[in-house]
Design an enzyme around this catalytic site. Structure first.
Site, PDB file in Angstrom:
ATOM      1  N   LYS A 129       6.315  -4.094  -5.321  1.00 44.87           N
ATOM      2  CA  LYS A 129       7.725  -3.692  -5.254  1.00 44.87           C
ATOM      3  C   LYS A 129       8.279  -3.891  -3.846  1.00 44.87           C
ATOM      4  CE  LYS A 129      11.391  -1.576  -6.919  1.00 44.87           C
ATOM      5  NZ  LYS A 129      12.156  -2.406  -7.864  1.00 44.87           N
ATOM      6  N   ASN A 164      -1.290   1.008   5.994  1.00 48.58           N
ATOM      7  CA  ASN A 164      -0.410   0.081   5.256  1.00 48.58           C
ATOM      8  C   ASN A 164       0.113  -0.922   6.272  1.00 48.58           C
ATOM      9  OD1 ASN A 164       1.603  -1.163   3.770  1.00 48.58           O
ATOM     10  ND2 ASN A 164       3.024   0.543   3.888  1.00 48.58           N
ATOM     11  N   GLY A 165      -0.031  -2.204   5.981  1.00 44.07           N
ATOM     12  CA  GLY A 165       0.458  -3.224   6.911  1.00 44.07           C
ATOM     13  C   GLY A 165      -0.637  -4.217   7.236  1.00 44.07           C
ATOM     14  N   ARG A 203       4.711   0.676  -5.853  1.00 43.14           N
ATOM     15  CA  ARG A 203       4.629  -0.235  -4.716  1.00 43.14           C
ATOM     16  C   ARG A 203       3.649  -1.374  -4.974  1.00 43.14           C
ATOM     17  NH1 ARG A 203       6.719   2.071  -0.133  1.00 43.14           N
ATOM     18  NH2 ARG A 203       5.319   1.021   1.298  1.00 43.14           N
ATOM     19  N   GLU A 213      18.298 -15.541 -11.781  1.00 41.23           N
ATOM     20  CA  GLU A 213      17.731 -14.198 -11.914  1.00 41.23           C
ATOM     21  C   GLU A 213      17.108 -14.000 -13.298  1.00 41.23           C
ATOM     22  OE1 GLU A 213      16.778 -11.967 -10.126  1.00 41.23           O
ATOM     23  OE2 GLU A 213      16.645 -10.206 -11.397  1.00 41.23           O
ATOM     24  N   HIS A 266      19.658 -34.064 -14.343  1.00 51.48           N
ATOM     25  CA  HIS A 266      18.939 -34.635 -13.203  1.00 51.48           C
ATOM     26  C   HIS A 266      17.461 -34.241 -13.230  1.00 51.48           C
ATOM     27  CE1 HIS A 266      22.682 -36.093 -11.614  1.00 51.48           C
ATOM     28  NE2 HIS A 266      23.210 -34.872 -11.697  1.00 51.48           N
ATOM     29  N   CYS A 301       0.825  -1.220   0.000  1.00 53.08           N
ATOM     30  CA  CYS A 301       0.000   0.000   0.000  1.00 53.08           C
ATOM     31  C   CYS A 301       0.856   1.265   0.000  1.00 53.08           C
ATOM     32  CB  CYS A 301      -0.872   0.027   1.237  1.00 53.08           C
ATOM     33  SG  CYS A 301      -1.818  -1.476   1.452  1.00 53.08           S
ATOM     34  N   LYS A 307      13.211 -12.986 -13.801  1.00 58.92           N
ATOM     35  CA  LYS A 307      12.824 -11.781 -14.546  1.00 58.92           C
ATOM     36  C   LYS A 307      11.795 -12.135 -15.615  1.00 58.92           C
ATOM     37  CE  LYS A 307      13.669  -8.940 -12.954  1.00 58.92           C
ATOM     38  NZ  LYS A 307      14.271  -8.904 -11.696  1.00 58.92           N
ATOM     39  N   GLU A 366       8.362 -13.163 -14.084  1.00 62.10           N
ATOM     40  CA  GLU A 366       7.585 -12.153 -13.370  1.00 62.10           C
ATOM     41  C   GLU A 366       7.000 -11.082 -14.288  1.00 62.10           C
ATOM     42  OE1 GLU A 366       9.716 -10.168 -10.153  1.00 62.10           O
ATOM     43  OE2 GLU A 366      11.513  -9.950 -11.365  1.00 62.10           O
ATOM     44  N   TRP A 416      -3.016  -2.597  -1.629  1.00 58.20           N
ATOM     45  CA  TRP A 416      -2.600  -3.898  -2.168  1.00 58.20           C
ATOM     46  C   TRP A 416      -3.236  -4.918  -1.243  1.00 58.20           C
ATOM     47  CZ3 TRP A 416       0.681  -8.104  -0.806  1.00 58.20           C
ATOM     48  CH2 TRP A 416       1.108  -8.892  -1.880  1.00 58.20           C
TER      49      TRP A 416
HETATM   50  C1  G6P Z   1       9.598  -7.972  -4.400  1.00 59.48           C
HETATM   51  C2  G6P Z   1      10.075  -7.240  -5.639  1.00 59.48           C
HETATM   52  C3  G6P Z   1      11.387  -7.841  -6.114  1.00 59.48           C
HETATM   53  C4  G6P Z   1      12.405  -7.853  -4.995  1.00 59.48           C
HETATM   54  C5  G6P Z   1      11.862  -8.545  -3.741  1.00 59.48           C
HETATM   55  C6  G6P Z   1      12.780  -8.338  -2.544  1.00 59.48           C
HETATM   56  O1  G6P Z   1       9.210  -9.271  -4.711  1.00 59.48           O
HETATM   57  O2  G6P Z   1       9.133  -7.341  -6.660  1.00 59.48           O
HETATM   58  O3  G6P Z   1      11.890  -7.099  -7.212  1.00 59.48           O
HETATM   59  O4  G6P Z   1      13.545  -8.526  -5.424  1.00 59.48           O
HETATM   60  O5  G6P Z   1      10.604  -7.998  -3.386  1.00 59.48           O
HETATM   61  O6  G6P Z   1      12.764  -6.974  -2.229  1.00 59.48           O
HETATM   62  P1  G6P Z   1      13.945  -6.182  -1.586  1.00 59.48           P
HETATM   63  O7  G6P Z   1      13.416  -4.779  -1.474  1.00 59.48           O
HETATM   64  O8  G6P Z   1      14.173  -6.771  -0.222  1.00 59.48           O
HETATM   65  O9  G6P Z   1      15.126  -6.288  -2.438  1.00 59.48           O
END
Ligand code: G6P
Length: 608
Positions: free
Chosen positions: A603, A98-99, A27, A482, A505, A2, A486, A489, A74
């Site tokens: 985010k 928020n929370g 966010r 990674e 495996h 949020c 990417k 997502e 959110w």
């Molecule tokens: C969310 C974001 C990712 C990020 C992860 C960890 O899932 O979408 O991009 O890698 O959180 O967040 P941080 O702020 O701890 O790197």
């Protein structure tokens, strides 16, 4: 997660609130709302979906007034819908939050038993009812909020506006971010700095347990369970332009292109080529302290976890210290062996990820030394640590992390060099050579970015793929993980990253002519073994996309090649990560997904 915005000033606040919420869109959210005091009444407008829906609602029903609060939600408790969107109102008060209120079930049961009627499925509405009840007992607003906070358990940042007093907004913070903006005859509050920058650069970061009141003239801050406190005013050096898209189609593409600068900024002022070491006093890790490290434990989530794997590998190979990388969300729930002698490195772009924060705090309580590698100054993880190593990537708005990731890789490479030099595992010459390689990374990234069109062409050819594999060995195994994250997502194509040796495996069973397999083949100690793995893929008709620095290497096996400049093994992942980001970006863009705000993702993940 949020986003909260609050404004007390002299101007019409509805457009200001809407603009603030736009800057918090990164966010992640699924509904939005505002409450504005029009001089007599609280006018509340809410809408499910994107901010344009709220903007349309405001167009149909304009609200006028110079004090207001706004929110992007959110969903955690209750579906994303208008009736669950914030603000929530009880009696004369409107609340945004928020929370998560952890004891919401028992509180709601008690409130319902006392005759309170709920209009939403949220935990937040409880807060509005509790404040209203406290006002009914004769408390004034500030004290009513304070009384309410005493019964709440969990994470919250809240903002409260009352019909009875348009001159102020009450704010409180515990484990969710909240920052005040100090203007000239105007005060604001927000979940993050970009929402404040068009009004002021002077901000106050609230601490957990702070209760604040903002009026046009300024702020009053107290501890929820105590008296007044002074919080310093911090001057923010990021420009608003830096937080905007700057000509690129998406924030993510802009941020991919900002990586050379992000790395330069992260290295700036820290690299000492003469000594082959680092100037990083803020880490709180002098040579004596570094010598005493028994083990390094990296804690992180998501993309940051993949950077942590990079750090782990280098701490072992360059500094010769035992090192492990753990998912913060697992670490904290398994009664880990951690304590004195351990250096815990909490890696997080936001510095607010709930699991990483809690894991770092727990490790600290058990006696470990905590180093925060974070991108946001003054963020919760930075504050919870003994020392910090900031990545200076600037604000990252795209939900999928890109420039923060490579800046983390750069910071963790520096950390490994620093610890290696401090412990005598690395000579001055070796340290110097590695730092020189790091310094050359931005130029190699620029060269790689210049080939973006070529990568786009390859992306077109896999736009309709259902699945994809990413393979690498050694440090490139983390790059493969990674790369897969990417792609999945942002494009919603199922993708998996594998250490090359694990192919036979299991995943090899999936390979056929429809399967793109991205293979990381930099000229390093793993190349020969990787080439054997790629042959195995090719023998099953897999579509090999090779990322390499020597084109001849994959001449007969790759359907597509992406050539990057050669870099030393320790830093080549910073360069090879770039084409993988571009590949995911272009695949997603051609599939027409919401690149900057992928469905279901946020985010900053401030819930566990
Ligand atoms: C969310 C974001 C990712 C990020 C992860 C960890 O899932 O979408 O991009 O890698 O959180 O967040 P941080 O702020 O701890 O790197």
């Amino acid at each position: 997660m949020c986003g909260i915005i609050g404004y007390v000033g002299n101007e019409e606040c509805a457009p200001i609130l809407l603009d603030g919420l736009r800057r918090l869109e990164y966010r992640g959210y699924d509904s939005a709302g505002v409450a504005v005091h029009d001089g007599q009444e609280l006018r509340v407008l809410r809408a499910a979906g994107k901010l344009t829906a709220l903007g349309d609602a405001l167009g149909r029903n304009p609200v006028h007034g110079a004090t207001g609060i706004g929110h992007t939600r959110w969903a955690t408790h209750g579906k994303p819908s208008e009736h669950n969107a914030h603000p929530h109102v009880s009696g004369n008060v409107a609340v945004v939050h928020n929370g998560i209120i952890e004891n919401h079930v028992e509180l709601k049961t008690e409130l319902k038993a006392s005759g309170r009627v709920f209009k939403s499925d949220t935990d937040t509405e409880i807060v509005a009812h509790l404040i209203d009840l406290a006002l009914g007992r004769g408390l004034e607003l500030f004290e009513a909020v304070r009384e309410t906070l005493k019964v709440l358990r969990g994470a919250y940042a809240i903002a409260v506006l009352s019909k009875d007093d348009p001159s102020r907004i009450i704010l409180a913070k515990n484990a969710s971010p909240l920052v005040l903006g100090v203007g000239d005859g105007v005060m604001l509050a927000a979940s993050d700095v970009p929402a404040l920058l068009s009004h002021t650069r002077d901000v106050i970061f609230l601490e957990d347990g702070d209760l604040a009141e903002i009026r046009r003239e300024g702020a009053k801050i107290v501890r929820v369970d105590g008296g007044p406190v002074e919080r310093p005013v911090t001057r923010i050096t990021w420009s608003l332009m830096q937080a905007e898209r700057g000509g690129f189609k998406h924030f993510m593409l802009k941020e991919i292109h900002e990586q050379p600068r992000a790395i330069e900024d992260t290295l700036r002022g820290r690299v000492n080529l003469d000594e082959g070491g680092l100037e990083a006093g803020e880490m709180g890790l002098d040579a004596e302290t570094a010598k005493k490290i028994r083990r390094v434990v990296f804690l992180a989530c998501g993309t940051s976890y993949h950077a942590a794997l990079h750090g782990r590998y280098l701490l072992e190979s360059l500094a010769r210290v035992e090192a492990v990388a753990e998912l913060a969300s697992e670490f904290r729930y398994r009664d880990p062996v951690v304590g004195e002698g351990d250096l815990v490195v909490a890696v997080s772009q936001s510095g607010e990820t709930a699991d990483t924060l809690a894991a770092a705090k727990e490790a600290r309580e058990r006696g470990a030394r905590v180093l925060a590698v974070v991108n946001v100054q003054g963020s919760a993880i930075a504050r919870a640590a003994h020392g910090t190593l900031y990545t200076h990537a600037g604000p990252e708005i795209g939900v999928a992390s890109t420039k923060c990731f490579t800046a983390q890789q750069a910071a963790l490479t520096m950390l490994a060099i620093h610890v290696g030099r401090s412990r005598g595992a690395l000579s001055v010459e070796k340290g110097r050579a590695l730092l020189q390689e790091l310094v050359e990374v931005p130029a190699k990234m620029r060269e790689t970015l210049a080939g973006a069109r070529h990568v786009e062409g390859i992306a077109r050819s896999i736009v309709h793929a259902r699945d994809a594999l990413f393979l690498g060995r050694g440090l490139s195994a983390a790059v493969a993980l990674e790369g897969a994250l990417k792609l999945k997502e942002i494009s919603y194509i199922h993708a998996e990253g594998y250490a090359g040796g694990e192919m036979k495996h299991g995943p090899l069973a999936l390979v056929d002519r429809d399967m793109p397999v991205v293979c990381l083949l930099p000229s390093d100690s793993t190349l020969e073994k990787m080439l054997s793995n790629v042959q195995e893929v090719r023998a099953r008709d897999g579509v090999v996309i090779a990322v390499l620095d020597e084109p001849s290497v994959a001449r007969d096996i790759a359907a597509h090649t992406i050539v990057v400049p050669r870099a030393a093994e320790a830093v080549s992942p910073l360069v090879t990560s770039v084409p993988l980001q571009l590949l995911s970006y272009y695949v997603a863009d051609h599939r027409g997904t919401d690149v900057d705000q992928p469905r279901n993702l946020a985010k900053t993940v401030t819930v566990e």
